[in-house]
Design a protein around this motif. Structure first.
Motif, PDB file in Angstrom:
ATOM      1  N   THR A  93       0.824  -1.212   0.000  1.00 44.37           N
ATOM      2  CA  THR A  93       0.000   0.000   0.000  1.00 44.37           C
ATOM      3  C   THR A  93       0.860   1.265   0.000  1.00 44.37           C
ATOM      4  N   GLU A  94       2.158   1.088  -0.207  1.00 48.47           N
ATOM      5  CA  GLU A  94       3.118   2.184  -0.354  1.00 48.47           C
ATOM      6  C   GLU A  94       3.192   3.091   0.872  1.00 48.47           C
ATOM      7  N   GLN A  95       2.981   2.487   2.051  1.00 48.22           N
ATOM      8  CA  GLN A  95       3.224   3.228   3.286  1.00 48.22           C
ATOM      9  C   GLN A  95       4.722   3.285   3.585  1.00 48.22           C
ATOM     10  N   VAL A  96       5.423   2.226   3.208  1.00 50.09           N
ATOM     11  CA  VAL A  96       6.887   2.202   3.261  1.00 50.09           C
ATOM     12  C   VAL A  96       7.377   1.644   1.935  1.00 50.09           C
ATOM     13  N   SER A  97       8.607   1.957   1.585  1.00 44.67           N
ATOM     14  CA  SER A  97       9.172   1.486   0.324  1.00 44.67           C
ATOM     15  C   SER A  97      10.026   0.245   0.556  1.00 44.67           C
ATOM     16  N   VAL A  98      10.306  -0.469  -0.526  1.00 42.80           N
ATOM     17  CA  VAL A  98      11.222  -1.607  -0.435  1.00 42.80           C
ATOM     18  C   VAL A  98      12.589  -1.128   0.055  1.00 42.80           C
ATOM     19  N   ALA A  99      13.017   0.049  -0.405  1.00 43.63           N
ATOM     20  CA  ALA A  99      14.297   0.601   0.051  1.00 43.63           C
ATOM     21  C   ALA A  99      14.308   0.810   1.564  1.00 43.63           C
ATOM     22  N   ASP A 100      13.174   1.249   2.129  1.00 39.66           N
ATOM     23  CA  ASP A 100      13.077   1.414   3.582  1.00 39.66           C
ATOM     24  C   ASP A 100      13.285   0.080   4.294  1.00 39.66           C
ATOM     25  N   VAL A 101      12.660  -0.957   3.759  1.00 45.72           N
ATOM     26  CA  VAL A 101      12.766  -2.276   4.372  1.00 45.72           C
ATOM     27  C   VAL A 101      14.199  -2.762   4.351  1.00 45.72           C
ATOM     28  N   TRP A 102      14.868  -2.637   3.192  1.00 44.67           N
ATOM     29  CA  TRP A 102      16.235  -3.148   3.104  1.00 44.67           C
ATOM     30  C   TRP A 102      17.202  -2.320   3.939  1.00 44.67           C
ATOM     31  N   ASP A 103      16.909  -1.030   4.118  1.00 46.54           N
ATOM     32  CA  ASP A 103      17.742  -0.213   4.986  1.00 46.54           C
ATOM     33  C   ASP A 103      17.666  -0.728   6.424  1.00 46.54           C
ATOM     34  N   VAL A 104      16.447  -1.057   6.860  1.00 42.26           N
ATOM     35  CA  VAL A 104      16.271  -1.624   8.202  1.00 42.26           C
ATOM     36  C   VAL A 104      16.927  -3.000   8.292  1.00 42.26           C
ATOM     37  N   ARG A 105      16.723  -3.810   7.255  1.00 40.75           N
ATOM     38  CA  ARG A 105      17.334  -5.143   7.245  1.00 40.75           C
ATOM     39  C   ARG A 105      18.848  -5.061   7.372  1.00 40.75           C
ATOM     40  N   ARG A 106      19.444  -4.175   6.608  1.00 34.15           N
ATOM     41  CA  ARG A 106      20.900  -4.050   6.637  1.00 34.15           C
ATOM     42  C   ARG A 106      21.390  -3.702   8.035  1.00 34.15           C
ATOM     43  N   THR A 107      20.729  -2.730   8.656  1.00 32.63           N
ATOM     44  CA  THR A 107      21.117  -2.317  10.008  1.00 32.63           C
ATOM     45  C   THR A 107      21.007  -3.470  10.995  1.00 32.63           C
ATOM     46  N   LEU A 108      19.869  -4.185  10.948  1.00 29.92           N
ATOM     47  CA  LEU A 108      19.657  -5.309  11.857  1.00 29.92           C
ATOM     48  C   LEU A 108      20.648  -6.443  11.602  1.00 29.92           C
ATOM     49  N   GLU A 109      20.858  -6.761  10.331  1.00 32.37           N
ATOM     50  CA  GLU A 109      21.662  -7.936  10.022  1.00 32.37           C
ATOM     51  C   GLU A 109      23.146  -7.743  10.299  1.00 32.37           C
ATOM     52  N   LEU A 110      23.616  -6.508  10.300  1.00 33.32           N
ATOM     53  CA  LEU A 110      24.994  -6.262  10.726  1.00 33.32           C
ATOM     54  C   LEU A 110      25.178  -6.726  12.176  1.00 33.32           C
ATOM     55  N   ARG A 111      24.233  -6.370  13.014  1.00 35.96           N
ATOM     56  CA  ARG A 111      24.291  -6.772  14.431  1.00 35.96           C
ATOM     57  C   ARG A 111      24.045  -8.270  14.583  1.00 35.96           C
ATOM     58  N   ILE A 112      23.064  -8.791  13.844  1.00 41.96           N
ATOM     59  CA  ILE A 112      22.742 -10.211  13.934  1.00 41.96           C
ATOM     60  C   ILE A 112      23.939 -11.072  13.533  1.00 41.96           C
ATOM     61  N   ALA A 113      24.599 -10.720  12.439  1.00 36.82           N
ATOM     62  CA  ALA A 113      25.742 -11.511  11.971  1.00 36.82           C
ATOM     63  C   ALA A 113      26.871 -11.501  12.992  1.00 36.82           C
ATOM     64  N   ALA A 114      27.138 -10.335  13.568  1.00 36.04           N
ATOM     65  CA  ALA A 114      28.207 -10.244  14.563  1.00 36.04           C
ATOM     66  C   ALA A 114      27.879 -11.081  15.800  1.00 36.04           C
ATOM     67  N   LEU A 115      26.628 -11.012  16.258  1.00 34.62           N
ATOM     68  CA  LEU A 115      26.221 -11.807  17.421  1.00 34.62           C
ATOM     69  C   LEU A 115      26.267 -13.300  17.113  1.00 34.62           C
ATOM     70  N   ALA A 116      25.837 -13.675  15.907  1.00 29.98           N
ATOM     71  CA  ALA A 116      25.862 -15.091  15.533  1.00 29.98           C
ATOM     72  C   ALA A 116      27.285 -15.632  15.565  1.00 29.98           C
ATOM     73  N   ALA A 117      28.250 -14.838  15.107  1.00 32.38           N
ATOM     74  CA  ALA A 117      29.648 -15.270  15.130  1.00 32.38           C
ATOM     75  C   ALA A 117      30.151 -15.466  16.555  1.00 32.38           C
ATOM     76  N   GLN A 118      29.607 -14.689  17.485  1.00 34.56           N
ATOM     77  CA  GLN A 118      30.026 -14.791  18.885  1.00 34.56           C
ATOM     78  C   GLN A 118      29.310 -15.915  19.632  1.00 34.56           C
ATOM     79  N   ARG A 119      28.029 -16.119  19.310  1.00 32.02           N
ATOM     80  CA  ARG A 119      27.189 -16.962  20.160  1.00 32.02           C
ATOM     81  C   ARG A 119      26.805 -18.305  19.562  1.00 32.02           C
ATOM     82  N   ARG A 120      27.072 -18.533  18.302  1.00 33.48           N
ATOM     83  CA  ARG A 120      26.583 -19.748  17.640  1.00 33.48           C
ATOM     84  C   ARG A 120      27.116 -20.999  18.325  1.00 33.48           C
ATOM     85  N   THR A 121      26.316 -22.055  18.287  1.00 34.51           N
ATOM     86  CA  THR A 121      26.781 -23.364  18.718  1.00 34.51           C
ATOM     87  C   THR A 121      27.461 -24.053  17.540  1.00 34.51           C
TER      88      THR A 121
END
Length: 233
Positions: A93-121
């Motif tokens: 419904t064009e309340q947010v753009s795909v670019a907005d979503v990927w910007d959020v994804r990028r920010t989150l996944e930088l942290r997620i990847a770093a934590l996964a490297a530290q905490r993974r089994t």
């Protein structure tokens, strides 16, 4: 359950929904704990069973409670699919753009990847590497690549050992089902497509190696080489 009439304000169903949520909170209920039946709530709140049936249905749709035939309603677990439906609706419904979503994804996944490297089994590291290697093997099958790409990012989020990260990543799945093929289409040569696969393999290997900086760098390169090109077209 504390017996009280519903206060004035809002529809009966809305107030019944809030009463159930208040009951869960007041009694410190946890996932899987049972709730009083529709009839008990109706009597306590001074509303009809039809009102409570609608309230229970709305809560079940949001996965706040889990209902099933022949058993009492239970407290539901957090479910990223609810966030996913809302996010998909916001984009369509064009309340947010795909670019907005990927910007959020990028920010989150930088942290997620770093934590996964530290905490993974060890088991999680093996699973992540296996998925990335499977992507390399299935690079000519777009449906398989899409499925594996989503599975890889979900597995990494699980390895970060933060339930909210894992559920937020699951909420992106509906968008990834269309975005992954679109990103793949922008990489027209074998070399360009191998770059995408290499990003995923490097990311997986960094998590295996317990190298948070390398994992974050691989995510950055992944977004630059795939998503960035998609958004530029």
């Amino acid at each position: 359950m504390t017996s009280r009439a519903i206060d004035d304000g809002g529809s009966l169903v809305e107030r019944a929904i809030q009463a159930v949520r208040d009951h869960i909170r007041a009694h410190s209920l946890r996932v899987g704990d049972t709730l009083p039946g529709e009839g008990a709530f109706a009597t306590s709140l001074g509303v009809s069973r039809a009102v409570m049936r609608e309230a229970f249905g709305a809560l079940a749709a949001l996965h706040l409670i889990d209902v099933g035939n022949g058993r009492r309603a239970r407290v539901g677990a957090i479910d990223g699919s609810v966030m996913g439906a809302s996010l998909d609706h916001a984009v369509s419904t064009e309340q947010v753009s795909v670019a907005d979503v990927w910007d959020v994804r990028r920010t989150l996944e930088l942290r997620i990847a770093a934590l996964a490297a530290q905490r993974r089994t060890d088991a999680q590291a093996a699973e992540i590497l296996a998925i990335a290697q499977a992507m390399a093997q299935e690079c000519d099958d777009m449906a398989q690549v899409t499925r594996l790409d989503i599975a890889l990012h979900n597995a990494i989020a699980e390895a970060a050992s933060n339930l909210l990260f894992a559920q937020i990543m699951r909420s992106f799945a509906p968008l990834m089902e269309t975005a992954v093929p679109r990103a793949w289409e922008t990489r027209r040569t074998d070399t360009q497509r191998q770059d995408i696969i290499a990003c995923h393999l490097d990311l997986a290997q960094a998590i295996v190696d317990r190298d948070p900086a390398a994992a974050a760098a691989a995510i950055d390169r992944h977004f630059d080489t795939s998503i960035g090109q998609m958004l530029a077209t």
